[in-house]
Design an enzyme around this catalytic site. Sequence first.
Site, PDB file in Angstrom:
ATOM      1  N   LYS A 177      19.556 -23.117  52.861  1.00 31.69           N
ATOM      2  CA  LYS A 177      20.461 -22.502  51.883  1.00 31.69           C
ATOM      3  C   LYS A 177      21.899 -22.919  52.191  1.00 31.69           C
ATOM      4  O   LYS A 177      22.248 -24.056  51.927  1.00 31.69           O
ATOM      5  CB  LYS A 177      20.192 -21.021  51.808  1.00 31.69           C
ATOM      6  CG  LYS A 177      18.893 -20.848  51.011  1.00 31.69           C
ATOM      7  CD  LYS A 177      18.065 -19.664  51.233  1.00 31.69           C
ATOM      8  CE  LYS A 177      16.742 -19.853  50.494  1.00 31.69           C
ATOM      9  NZ  LYS A 177      15.745 -18.863  50.834  1.00 31.69           N
ATOM     10  N   SER A 183      17.231 -11.276  48.857  1.00 33.31           N
ATOM     11  CA  SER A 183      17.296 -12.556  48.161  1.00 33.31           C
ATOM     12  C   SER A 183      17.385 -12.422  46.652  1.00 33.31           C
ATOM     13  O   SER A 183      17.941 -13.292  45.987  1.00 33.31           O
ATOM     14  CB  SER A 183      16.087 -13.409  48.535  1.00 33.31           C
ATOM     15  OG  SER A 183      14.881 -12.752  48.208  1.00 33.31           O
ATOM     16  N   HIS A 234      20.032 -15.673  53.439  1.00 33.02           N
ATOM     17  CA  HIS A 234      21.189 -15.716  52.535  1.00 33.02           C
ATOM     18  C   HIS A 234      22.459 -15.192  53.193  1.00 33.02           C
ATOM     19  O   HIS A 234      23.437 -14.908  52.502  1.00 33.02           O
ATOM     20  CB  HIS A 234      20.884 -14.917  51.265  1.00 33.02           C
ATOM     21  CG  HIS A 234      19.736 -15.500  50.501  1.00 33.02           C
ATOM     22  ND1 HIS A 234      19.873 -16.583  49.677  1.00 33.02           N
ATOM     23  CD2 HIS A 234      18.422 -15.189  50.497  1.00 33.02           C
ATOM     24  CE1 HIS A 234      18.697 -16.897  49.163  1.00 33.02           C
ATOM     25  NE2 HIS A 234      17.791 -16.067  49.652  1.00 33.02           N
TER      26      HIS A 234
HETATM   27  C1  LIG Z   1      14.377 -18.761  50.955  1.00 32.82           C
HETATM   28  C2  LIG Z   1      14.001 -17.654  51.849  1.00 32.82           C
HETATM   29  C3  LIG Z   1      13.123 -17.866  52.912  1.00 32.82           C
HETATM   30  C4  LIG Z   1      12.354 -19.131  53.081  1.00 32.82           C
HETATM   31  O1  LIG Z   1      13.106 -20.130  53.662  1.00 32.82           O
HETATM   32  P1  LIG Z   1      12.632 -21.643  53.449  1.00 32.82           P
HETATM   33  O2  LIG Z   1      13.344 -22.372  54.528  1.00 32.82           O
HETATM   34  O3  LIG Z   1      13.057 -22.042  52.081  1.00 32.82           O
HETATM   35  O4  LIG Z   1      11.151 -21.665  53.623  1.00 32.82           O
HETATM   36  C5  LIG Z   1      12.918 -16.837  53.796  1.00 32.82           C
HETATM   37  N1  LIG Z   1      13.494 -15.642  53.623  1.00 32.82           N
HETATM   38  C6  LIG Z   1      14.324 -15.391  52.602  1.00 32.82           C
HETATM   39  C7  LIG Z   1      14.952 -14.039  52.483  1.00 32.82           C
HETATM   40  C8  LIG Z   1      14.595 -16.380  51.669  1.00 32.82           C
HETATM   41  O5  LIG Z   1      15.384 -16.130  50.633  1.00 32.82           O
END
Ligand SMILES: *Cc1c(COP(=O)(O)O)cnc(C)c1O
Length: 383
Positions: A240, A182, A210
């Site tokens: 995302k 991330s 991602h």
């Molecule tokens: C953003 C993210 C999460 C968390 O997801 P949310 O739905 O925002 O709680 C989990 N793992 C990674 C790698 C992320 O970047």
Amino acid sequence: MPSLDSFAAEKLASLEARQLRRRLAETAREDGITVIRNGQRLLSFSCNDYLNLSQHPEVKEAAIEAIRRFGVGAGASRLITGNHPLYAELESRLARLKGTEAACVFGSGYLANAGIIPALIGEDDLVLVDELSHACLWAGAQLSRAELQVYRHNDLAHAESLLDEHRKRHGRALIATDGVFSMDGDLAPLPELGDLAKRYDAWLLADDAHGLGVTGGGRGSAFAHDRKAEVPLQMGTLSKAAGGYGGYLCAARDVVDLVKNRARSFVYSTGLPPASVAGAIAALDIIARGGDLVAAPLIKARAFTAAAGLDEAQSPIVPVVLGDTARALEAARMLERAGFLAVAIRPPTVPEGTARLRLTFTALHPDDAILKLAVLVRGLVHP
Ligand SMILES: *Cc1c(COP(=O)(O)O)cnc(C)c1O
């Protein structure tokens, strides 16, 4: 001053002194890419809305229609009465996209990892985590109370040596990694990790937060390599590229059913609002069509890295590592004055000494703006 308040005040002062105190900045997102922040209109390179689906008319319409039919809240946890009719549809779409038998939708990605890992492994077991994995994989690993071993970033030989050393003493074992990291934007070697996991009878969990929608033709990071990776636990988020909110696990039917029985963040938390589920269904329909849209964010990121003189982007996330926290904050301010939102990321989100700008590219970013940003960033990294 009461001890609670003085505790908080001292902690905050200490963060402030190290330039690590964070403040919420009110940010109105007007469309997929521009935001209003501190009264200024900025082109954002700091949102994870890679396909701009949070603003897509079909996605918005689906969410509005769901509110009209089912209301704004789920009313209870899914195992009680919160399992409204849209869930089955979303889970079958997720499973189809990821090529698994079944899927389970959670309140968020964080809740998914905090629930899945302790549902599958426990005190007598082993969990291996890549050192740059997302905070919620660490949270899940810690909640499981399994023995935690950390392997160096993407280092297969190190992971193997840890398995060699520790696997035999434990009943079950799990390997957890981001599929796309991330804060660095690089990919985990999922096909090789899948092989390694199999050899040691460990279960591979890849967090595809991602990857979905932007790698592997939209299907995610397990599909982004020269051969399909065997990842029995594919989790991710709907917040995302899918543009909304919610988390998921795609896995075999029995695994999913066990998680629905045992994951505490599933059992003891209210189901997602119908609008989120309906929005995600519409977003996944768009992602499943693949094509130019899902390819665009990586193409844009690569145009940027070429123009800025950086290593070629592997995903729509491009880190510009500046080292010092003060330097990263100053760089973000300089870009803001030029009309770009590029938020500085500092410890503890990234390791000490690696403060950075974390840029994210989306399908709608105009090419001329990308080149203008690249010129400014080139000046930062090659002064
Ligand atoms: C953003 C993210 C999460 C968390 O997801 P949310 O739905 O925002 O709680 C989990 N793992 C990674 C790698 C992320 O970047």
